[in-house]
Design a protein around this motif. Structure first.
Motif, short mmCIF file in Angstrom:
data_model
loop_
_atom_site.label_atom_id
_atom_site.label_comp_id
_atom_site.label_asym_id
_atom_site.label_seq_id
_atom_site.Cartn_x
_atom_site.Cartn_y
_atom_site.Cartn_z
N ALA C 156 -40.86 82.84 -32.13
CA ALA C 156 -41.18 82.95 -30.71
C ALA C 156 -42.68 83.14 -30.55
CB ALA C 156 -40.44 84.13 -30.11
N LEU C 157 -43.19 82.74 -29.39
CA LEU C 157 -44.61 82.89 -29.15
C LEU C 157 -44.80 84.19 -28.40
CD1 LEU C 157 -47.11 80.51 -28.79
CD2 LEU C 157 -46.79 81.39 -26.54
N LEU C 158 -45.12 85.27 -29.06
CA LEU C 158 -45.33 86.55 -28.39
C LEU C 158 -44.07 87.13 -27.75
CD1 LEU C 158 -48.71 86.56 -26.42
CD2 LEU C 158 -48.21 87.56 -28.62
N PHE C 159 -43.54 86.36 -26.80
CA PHE C 159 -42.38 86.91 -26.09
C PHE C 159 -41.19 86.03 -26.32
CE2 PHE C 159 -46.12 87.83 -23.58
CZ PHE C 159 -46.69 86.58 -23.42
N ARG C 162 -37.70 84.68 -21.61
CA ARG C 162 -38.14 83.44 -20.99
C ARG C 162 -39.17 83.62 -19.88
NH1 ARG C 162 -32.89 81.54 -22.42
NH2 ARG C 162 -33.24 79.90 -23.94
N LEU C 163 -39.09 84.68 -19.13
CA LEU C 163 -39.98 84.81 -17.97
C LEU C 163 -41.45 84.98 -18.37
CD1 LEU C 163 -39.70 84.67 -14.92
CD2 LEU C 163 -39.56 87.15 -14.86
N PRO C 164 -41.79 85.91 -19.24
CA PRO C 164 -43.19 86.01 -19.64
C PRO C 164 -43.69 84.71 -20.29
CG PRO C 164 -41.93 87.84 -20.53
CD PRO C 164 -40.96 86.92 -19.89
N PHE C 165 -42.81 84.05 -21.06
CA PHE C 165 -43.23 82.80 -21.67
C PHE C 165 -43.61 81.80 -20.60
CE2 PHE C 165 -43.15 80.20 -25.53
CZ PHE C 165 -43.35 78.96 -24.97
N TYR C 166 -42.82 81.75 -19.55
CA TYR C 166 -43.11 80.81 -18.47
C TYR C 166 -44.49 81.06 -17.89
CZ TYR C 166 -43.01 78.74 -13.84
OH TYR C 166 -43.33 78.04 -12.72
N TYR C 167 -44.82 82.32 -17.63
CA TYR C 167 -46.13 82.61 -17.04
C TYR C 167 -47.26 82.27 -18.00
CZ TYR C 167 -43.92 84.56 -12.98
OH TYR C 167 -43.18 84.70 -11.84
N PHE C 168 -47.01 82.50 -19.27
CA PHE C 168 -48.00 82.12 -20.27
C PHE C 168 -48.22 80.62 -20.23
CE2 PHE C 168 -50.44 82.28 -24.00
CZ PHE C 168 -50.07 81.20 -24.80
N ALA C 169 -47.11 79.86 -20.20
CA ALA C 169 -47.22 78.40 -20.16
C ALA C 169 -47.97 77.96 -18.90
CB ALA C 169 -45.84 77.76 -20.20
N VAL C 170 -47.69 78.59 -17.78
CA VAL C 170 -48.37 78.24 -16.53
C VAL C 170 -49.87 78.48 -16.68
CG1 VAL C 170 -48.68 78.86 -14.12
CG2 VAL C 170 -46.39 78.63 -15.05
N LEU C 171 -50.22 79.61 -17.31
CA LEU C 171 -51.64 79.92 -17.51
C LEU C 171 -52.33 78.83 -18.31
CD1 LEU C 171 -53.93 82.03 -17.25
CD2 LEU C 171 -53.16 82.96 -19.45
N ILE C 172 -51.71 78.48 -19.45
CA ILE C 172 -52.31 77.44 -20.30
C ILE C 172 -52.38 76.12 -19.53
CG2 ILE C 172 -52.07 76.13 -22.44
CD1 ILE C 172 -52.63 78.83 -23.17
N CYS C 173 -51.36 75.85 -18.75
CA CYS C 173 -51.34 74.61 -17.99
C CYS C 173 -52.50 74.58 -16.99
CB CYS C 173 -50.00 74.47 -17.27
SG CYS C 173 -49.82 72.91 -16.40
N ILE C 174 -52.68 75.69 -16.27
CA ILE C 174 -53.77 75.74 -15.29
C ILE C 174 -55.11 75.52 -15.98
CG2 ILE C 174 -55.03 77.23 -13.69
CD1 ILE C 174 -52.39 78.57 -13.02
N ILE C 175 -55.32 76.21 -17.09
CA ILE C 175 -56.58 76.05 -17.81
C ILE C 175 -56.75 74.61 -18.27
CG2 ILE C 175 -57.92 76.75 -19.83
CD1 ILE C 175 -56.56 79.46 -19.69
N ALA C 229 -47.31 72.26 -29.67
CA ALA C 229 -47.09 73.56 -30.29
C ALA C 229 -46.35 74.50 -29.34
CB ALA C 229 -48.44 74.17 -30.70
N ILE C 230 -46.78 74.51 -28.10
CA ILE C 230 -46.10 75.36 -27.11
C ILE C 230 -44.64 74.93 -26.98
CG2 ILE C 230 -46.06 76.13 -24.72
CD1 ILE C 230 -49.02 75.72 -24.58
N TYR C 231 -44.42 73.63 -26.98
CA TYR C 231 -43.06 73.09 -26.88
C TYR C 231 -42.20 73.57 -28.03
CZ TYR C 231 -39.40 69.52 -26.40
OH TYR C 231 -38.21 68.86 -26.26
N ALA C 232 -42.76 73.50 -29.24
CA ALA C 232 -41.99 73.91 -30.41
C ALA C 232 -41.61 75.38 -30.32
CB ALA C 232 -42.77 73.64 -31.68
N HIS C 233 -42.54 76.21 -29.89
CA HIS C 233 -42.24 77.64 -29.81
C HIS C 233 -41.32 77.96 -28.65
CE1 HIS C 233 -44.69 78.78 -33.15
NE2 HIS C 233 -45.70 78.11 -32.66
N PHE C 234 -41.30 77.09 -27.67
CA PHE C 234 -40.39 77.32 -26.54
C PHE C 234 -38.95 76.92 -26.90
CE2 PHE C 234 -38.71 77.92 -22.54
CZ PHE C 234 -38.04 76.80 -22.11
#
Lengths: 310, 451, 345
Positions: C156-159, C162-175, C229-234
Motif C-alpha cells: 500500500a502507498l502510505l495508507f 481508500r479515502l486518504p489514498f484518493y486525496y493523495f491521488a488528487v493532490l498528485i493529479c493537481i500538481i 506506479a500510483i496505479y499499481a499501489h492502488f
C-alpha cells in the motif's frame, strides 16, 4: 557472431542444443515463415491500398479478416459450397461491408486528426467483434476444405495442399491487383489520388468514388485473407487483433504505399518470426519481429521501399 | 451553436448513464440469495460456466429454492454477473469489488490464475465466502502459507478461511500425467520396443501463469517421485501464437517418446494437427484437462486418433458414462442448450449445490456461518470424482480448503460416422466409485519412439 | 524557463480566466464528491478516474508535439513495476518509489525518444507499439526477478484506507496537470504545437525539432511512469497484463473523446471512459433478460450487447464531436452566455 552466441545464451531457455540446427530445419523454417507470411501479405496489401490512396488508418482491418472467415464458414456450411468458392463470395460480401464502413464511419472523420480515425477504428473493432459473437457464438470454428488432410510429402514433412493453394491464391490476387493498378483507368485514378488528392480532383477524378472503390478493394482482400485463414486455422471472433498489428508492422517495414515493399516485408516478417523460435525460443517471436522493424526504421526511417514524401 | 442532433445524442447518453447508475443503486431487493458469478464472458469457458450456473440455479429454484431456517422460508437464488472479460486481473478486481459492494452472499467462479488471485483480495477483505471453480493455481487458498516476504502472501488467516477451491489444481493434473507416463507408458515401451531407458518427454507450453504452473508442477513430481522420465525438450511460446511448426521442429529434433502439450483447446488441436501432419512428429501427444470441451473435438478432427487427454470430466466418454450423474447432467444440458457441456461448467454447477447445502446446514445467510458450513461439507461427490467419494474441503496446510479430485487419462479414437474423435478412459483402472477404465491403452500405428 | 510564469500577477490572471474558474470548480468537486457520495465502490471509480487523468494527460502532452504513441502502456508498466519491485525487494517506501518510478520511466523514455525522433507519425506509432510488445516479452522472460507472469500483490502507498489514498491521488493529479499546463503554455509548449502543425516549417523558423520532441518524450513518460506506479499501489496488484494494448489505447481514447491538445480533455475523457468501464456492466443483467431470445448462439448476451453499444457510441461521438467533449462544453457555455446576454438586453 560471438555476441549473438552470448545473446542467445542469455535470452534462450533452451534445452535443445543450438548446434543441432541443420540446413533442412532452416529451409523448413523459411518455408513455414513464407507460407504464413502470405496470408499476412494479403491483409497487409489491402491495408496498404487503403493507406496509400486514402491516407486512412484502420485498426479494424483485422476484423474484416475475421468477418471474412465467418462469412466463408456460413456460406460453406449452410449452402454446402466448396470452401474455395466461398472465398470469392466472402470477398464480395466483405467488400460491400467495407463500402458501408467507409461511407458511414470513416467518411466523416477523413481529413480530421489521424487520431480520430484510430478512435473510430477502435469503436469498429468493438462493433465487429460483438456482432460476430452475437451471430455465430464465441466458440471456435473451422472451414473444412475439400483438400482436408491432403498434402505434399517431402520426407517426413508434409505441406498441406491448403497452404499451397493459399499461396497460389495470394499470388494470383496480387497479380490481379498489380494489373488493376497499372493498366486500368480506375487503377490510374487510384494512383493519382494517392499522390495528391487535390491535384487529382483538378483532373476531374471523383475522389469520393475512388475512396469507395479503394476501401471496398482493401476490404475484399481482407475477406480473402480471412477465408484462407479459416481453412487452415480454427478461428473465433477475437482473432482480428493480432493480424492487424502484424499487417501494420509489415507495411511500415516494407514502406507505406509500396506493394513490393509489403510483399518483401511480409515474407521477412514471417521468416524473422519463425527464426526467432528456432534460435531463441518461442517467447521471442513477437519481440524479435518488432525489433527487426525498429532496426530497419532506424536505418531507413521510411521503411525498406518507402517513398521520401510523407 | 448547439444543434438539435447533438442535443438529442447528449440526452440519450445521459439517459444511459443514469440508467446504469440507477440499475445499480435501485436494484429491486426482492428477497433472494445473491450469488456472484465471476466468469470471463469473452472466452468460451466463461459462457460455459454461465450456462452451467444458470442450469443449476434454475433447477434449485424450481425445486423450491434454498431453505434458510433463520428466516423460516425458502429463498430463490439470484445470479449477479461479474464479467472479467478475458480474465484480465484489473477487470477482475473491479468486477469483484462491484458485486461485493452490491452485497452478494457468496461468490462462485473465478477463471484464470492471475485474474482470480487479483480479484479475490477484496472478497478476502470483506469476508465473502468464495467457491473458486476455475483457477488452477493452488495459491488461491494457500497463499496464506507462503513464506514471509513473498509478495503474493496474504497475512489474513481469518479472511483466507473464506476461500474454497472446488477444482483441480495444477498439482493434481500434473501428478496424473507424470505417473501415467511412468506407470502406464514406460512399461508399454519396454514390452513393445524393448526399451529399458527412461522415457523421453518433450513439453510445449504456453508462456503464462497457467502453462508455467503446470510445467513446474510436473517437473516437481518427476523429481520428487524419482520417476524414470527424461525431459528432452522444453518449448514455450507467447499465448497469441497460432502456428507451431517451428516449435514442433525443435521438439522433433530432440527425439521424444511423448509430447506433453499445455495449452487450451484451439492451440492444442493445432499442435496435434501440425505436429503429425506438417512436421511428421509421429509420437504420442497428451493434453491437459482444459481441452475437454466440444470445440477441441471439432478442431481436432481425425488428428486426435489414438492421442491422449488428461481429464476430470469427460462429457463425451459415454453414454454410458463412468459416473451415473453424468448421464443426467449431459442429457439435460444438451437438451437445454443444444450443445454438449464442457468441463469448465461442471465445477461451477456443483458449486451451486455446495452453496445450497451449506446455507441450509448453516440455517442463516450470515457469512461466517456459511463459511463454517462449507468447510464441513460432506456431500456425496457430484460431477467431479473425488478420492473418497465425498466432497470434503481439507483443513491441512498443504491442501488447505482443496478437495481431493480424481483425474484420469483418456485415449481418443476417431469415429468416422461423427467425423470426430471420442474418448475412452484408459488409466487408472479404479476410483472410489468403482472401475472407470473403459479401454486399454494402445500405441498409434505409426508411432515411433524417440530412439 | 518557467520562473516567468509563476509571478503572482500571472497566477491570478490565470485563475480568474474562465478556464481557471473551471479548474477551481473541478478541484472543489473532486474534493467534496467522495464525502457526498459516501460509497466505497464509487470511491474506487473516482480514484481510477484521477489516476487515469494523469496517465491520459501524459499521453496528451506527447501527442501535442505530433508524436502519437501507441505503446504508452510500456511506461505505465515500467513505472508500476519499478515502484513495486523497489518496495518489496529493497523496502523503498512507495511514497518515494513512485517518483523514482517516474524518473526511471523518463530515462527509458529518453532512450526510446532518441530512436523515434526522426520518425514520421505512423512509424513512430508502430515503433512505440513495438516497444510495448518488447517490454511485455522482457518482463515475462525475466519472471524470476519481476514476478510478472503470475503477478504479485503490491504494498500500500502510505495508507491502505481508500479515502486518504484518493486525496493523495488528487493532490498528485493537481500538481501534474498544473505542471503540464505550465509546459503547454510556455515557449516549449509553443514549440510542441508548431512541430505538430508542420514539422518542416517549424525547423525552418529555427526550432530544433529533435530537441523539443525529445523533451516531450521525457516529460510525458515521466508522468506516465508516475501514474503507473500510483496505479499499481492502488490496485494492490501488478502483472504483465499491464503491458497489453488495452492500456495503450486507453489514454488515446480518453484524450480524443475529451479533446486532444486541451488540458481538460484527458480529464473529461478519463471521467467518461472509467465510468463506462466500471458502471456500464451493471446493465448486463437487464440486457440479458430483455434480449437473450434474439441471439440463440450465445448464452449470456449482456456483455456482448453492452460492448456493441459502446462501440457504436464511440464511433458516433467522434463523428459528431471531432474535437472532443470540451468543444461541446465550450459551445454550450458560449450559447448560454449569448442567450443570457441577449436576455439582459
Amino acid at each position: 557472431m560471438f555476441i549473438t552466441e552470448i545473446l542467445c545464451r542469455i535470452l534462450a531457455k533452451h534445452t535443445v542444443d543450438t548446434q543441432m540446427i541443420d540446413s533442412t530445419t532452416l529451409i523448413l523454417t523459411l518455408m513455414w515463415g513464407a507460407a504464413i507470411g502470405c496470408i499476412y501479405v494479403l491483409l497487409a496489401t489491402g491495408l496498404n491500398l487503403i493507406f496509400g490512396v486514402m491516407k486512412l488508418v484502420n485498426f479494424a482491418h483485422g476484423e474484416l479478416l475475421m468477418i471474412g472467415a465467418f462469412v466463408s464458414f456460413s456460406v460453406s456450411t449452410s449452402l454446402g459450397l466448396d470452401a474455395y468458392i466461398a472465398v470469392f463470395i466472402s470477398m464480395g460480401v466483405v467488400g460491400l461491408i467495407g463500402v458501408a464502413v467507409e461511407r458511414l464511419a470513416f467518411r466523416r472523420v477523413l481529413g480530421a486528426d489521424k487520431l480520430n480515425e484510430i478512435f473510430v477504428s477502435l469503436g469498429l473493432i468493438l462493433i465487429f467483434d460483438n456482432i460476430a459473437v452475437l451471430i455465430w457464438g464465441e466458440k471456435s470454428k473451422r472451414i473444412i476444405s475439400p483438400f482436408e488432410n491432403m498434402g505434399l510429402q517431402l520426407g517426413d514433412v508434409t505441406i498441406s495442399f491448403d497452404w499451397l493453394i493459399a499461396m497460389v491464391f495470394v499470388i494470383a490476387i496480387l497479380i490481379g491487383l498489380v494489373f488493376l493498378i497499372k493498366k486500368t483507368k480506375v487503377g490510374m485514378a487510384m494512383r493519382a489520388t494517392s499522390q495528391k488528392s487535390q491535384a487529382s480532383m483538378l483532373m476531374g477524378i471523383n475522389i469520393e468514388h475512388i475512396y469507395i472503390i479503394t476501401f471496398a478493394l482493401g476490404a475484399a482482400l481482407a475477406g480473402a485473407a480471412g477465408s484462407l485463414y479459416g481453412i487452415i486455422f480454427p478461428f473465433n471472433p477475437y482473432i482480428g487483433a493480432l493480424p492487424t498489428i502484424k499487417a501494420f508492422a509489415i507495411i511500415i517495414l516494407g514502406g507505406l504505399g509500396s506493394i513490393p515493399g509489403a510483399i518483401i516485408g511480409g515474407l521477412l516478417y514471417g521468416i524473422a518470426e519463425q527464426s526467432a523460435v528456432i534460435f531463441l525460443g518461442g517467447i521471442w517471436r513477437d519481440a524479435v519481429a518488432f525489433s527487426l522493424l525498429i532496426i530497419v526504421l532506424i536505418l531507413r526511417p521510411t521503411g525498406l521501399f518507402g517513398e521520401k514524401s510523407d | 451553436m448547439v444543434n438539435n442532433k447533438l442535443l438529442a445524442a447528449v440526452i440519450i447518453v445521459i439517459i444511459v448513464i443514469a440508467g446504469s447508475v440507477a440499475v445499480w443503486q435501485l436494484m429491486p431487493t426482492e428477497e433472494s440469495i445473491k450469488i456472484g458469478l465471476v466468469a470471463p464472458y469473452q472466452i468460451p469457458v466463461g459462457q460455459d460456466m454461465d450456462r452451467a450456473a444458470k442450469m443449476a440455479v434454475e433447477e434449485i429454484n424450481a425445486a423450491g429454492g434454498v431453505y434458510v431456517s433463520s428466516l423460516d422460508k425458502s429463498l430463490p437464488i439470484e445470479l449477479v454477473f461479474a464479467d472479467t472479460e478475458n480474465a484480465n486481473p484489473d477487470v477482475a478486481i473491479t468486477a469483484v469489488t462491484r458485486v461485493v459492494d452490491q452485497d452478494v452472499d457468496l461468490l462462485i467462479g473465478g477463471f484464470g490464475s492471475s485474474a482470480t488471485l487479483a480479484g479475490q483480495v477484496y472478497a478476502i477483505e470483506k469476508r465473502v465466502p468464495y467457491i473458486i471453480t476455475g483457477a488452477s493455481t493452488h495459491l488461491v487458498t494457500r497463499r496464506g502459507f507462503l513464506p514471509e516476504g513473498n509478495p503474493t502472501r496474504i497475512d489474513d488467516a481469518e479472511g483466507m478461511s473464506y476461500m474454497f477451491h472446488y477444482c483441480t489444481t495444477t498439482y493434481h493434473y500434473s501428478e496424473t500425467v507424470a505417473y501415467f507416463f511412468a506407470e502406464a507408458m514406460k512399461p508399454l515401451l519396454e514390452s513393445e520396443y524393448g526399451l529399458t531407458r527412461d522415457l523421453r518427454l518433450a513439453v510445449l507450453y504456453r508462456d503464462d501463469a497457467f502453462g508455467q504452473g503446470v510445467w513446474e508442477a510436473t517437473k516437481h513430481f518427476i523429481e520428487d517421485g524419482n520417476l524414470p522420465i527424461d525431459i528432452v525438450a522444453e518449448e514455450n511460446y507467447p499465448t497469441s501464437t497460432t502456428t507451431f511448426q517451428a516449435e514442433l521442429t525443435q521438439v522433433k529434433a530432440a527425439k521424444p517418446d511423448a509430447v506433453y502439450v499445455v495449452d487450451f483447446t484451439t492451440n492444442t488441436a493445432t499442435i496435434y494437427r501440425q505436429g503429425q501432419n506438417d512436421v511428421g512428429l509421429n509420437t504420442i501427444y497428451i493434453a491437459v484437462e482444459c481441452c475437454e470441451e466440444p470445440e477441441f473435438y471439432t478442431a481436432l478432427g481425425e488428428w486426435g486418433d489414438y492421442q491422449l487427454l488428461e481429464s476430470k470430466f469427460a462429457s463425451y466418454a459415454g453414454p454410458p458414462f463412468y459416473l451415473p450423474m453424468m448421464d443426467e447432467y449431459v442429457a439435460d444440458y444438451s437438451e437445454k442448450y443444444g450443445q454438449v457441456p464442457g468441463m469448465m461448467g461442471a465445477d461451477t454447477y456443483d458449486a451451486f449445490y455446495i452453496a445450497k447445502d451449506a446455507i441450509e446446514r448453516a440455517g442463516t445467510l450470515e457469512k461466517s456461518a456459511v463459511r463454517d458450513a462449507i468447510e464441513s461439507c460432506n456431500l456425496d461427490q457430484m460431477l467431479l470424482i473425488t478420492e473418497s467419494g465425498k466432497i470434503e474441503f481439507s483443513t491441512d496446510e498443504d491442501s488447505y480448503h482443496e478437495i481431493a479430485p480424481f483425474t484420469f487419462v483418456e485415449q481418443l479414437i476417431y469415429d468416422e460416422t461423427l467425423g470426430e474423435c471420442r474418448p475412452f478412459v484408459i488409466w487408472p483402472e479404479n476410483c472410489f466409485a468403482g472401475t472407470v477404465k473403459q479401454a486399454d491403452f494402445v500405441l498409434p500405428e505409426n508411432y515411433a519412439p524417440g530412439s | 524557463m518557467f520562473t516567468k510564469e509563476f509571478t503572482k500577477e500571472n497566477i491570478l490572471k490565470h485563475l480568474q480566466s474562465t478556464n481557471g474558474k473551471l479548474a477551481l470548480v473541478t478541484i472543489v468537486v473532486a474534493l467534496l464528491l467522495p464525502l457526498v457520495l459516501n460509497d466505497n465502490f464509487m470511491l474506487q471509480v473516482l480514484t481510477l478516474i484521477v489516476i487515469f487523468s494523469i496517465y491520459a494527460s501524459s499521453w496528451n502532452l506527447l501527442a501535442s508535439s505530433g508524436q502519437g504513441s501507441l505503446g504508452h502502456a510500456a511506461f505505465l508498466g515500467i513505472g508500476g513495476f519499478t515502484s513495486s519491485l523497489l518496495a518489496i525487494n529493497l523496502g523503498v517506501p512507495p511514497i518515494i518509489g513512485i517518483f523514482i518510478a517516474g524518473i526511471v520511466s523518463a530515462g527509458i523514455g529518453l532512450l526510446i525518444g532518441i530512436t523515434c525522433v526522426r520518425l514520421k507519425a505512423w512509424f513512430l506509432a508502430m515503433v512505440t507499439f513495438g516497444f510495448s510488445v518488447i517490454a511485455e516479452t522482457l518482463f515475462s522472460h525475466f519472471d524470476d526477478y519481476t514476478h510478472a507472469v503470475l503477478g504479485f500483490r503490491t504494498p500500500a502507498l502510505l495508507f491502505s484506507d481508500r479515502l486518504p489514498f484518493y486525496y493523495f491521488a488528487v493532490l498528485i493529479c493537481i500538481i501534474s496537470v498544473t505542471l503540464i499546463y505550465v509546459i503547454m503554455k510556455s515557449k516549449m509548449g509553443l514549440a510542441f504545437r508548431a512541430i505538430h502543425q508542420n514539422s518542416v516549417e517549424a525547423s525552418m523558423i529555427g526550432i530544433n525539432t529533435a530537441k523539443y520532441k525529445l523533451y516531450a518524450f521525457v516529460l510525458s513518460t515521466f508522468f506516465a511512469g508516475l501514474s503507473g506506479a500510483i496505479y499499481a499501489h492502488f490496485m494492490r496488484y501488478i502483472s504483465v497484463a499491464v503491458f497489453t494494448a488495452d492500456y495503450s489505447f486507453k489514454p488515446l481514447m480518453m484524450s480524443v473523446i475529451g479533446g486532444l491538445g486541451t488540458i481538460g480533455g484527458p480529464i473529461i475523457g478519463s471521467v467518461i471512459m472509467v465510468f463506462i468501464d466500471s458502471m456500464l456492466p451493471n446493465i448486463d443483467g437487464v440486457l440479458q433478460l430483455a434480449l437473450s431470445p434474439l441471439f440463440p448462439a450465445v448464452s449470456n448476451v449482456g456483455p456482448s450487447i453492452r460492448l456493441l453499444g459502446l462501440g457504436v457510441f464511440l464511433v458516433i461521438i467522434v463523428i459528431f464531436l471531432p474535437k472532443g467533449v470540451t468543444s461541446l462544453l465550450r459551445k454550450t457555455y458560449q450559447y448560454l452566455r449569448t442567450e443570457l446576454e441577449g436576455e439582459k438586453q
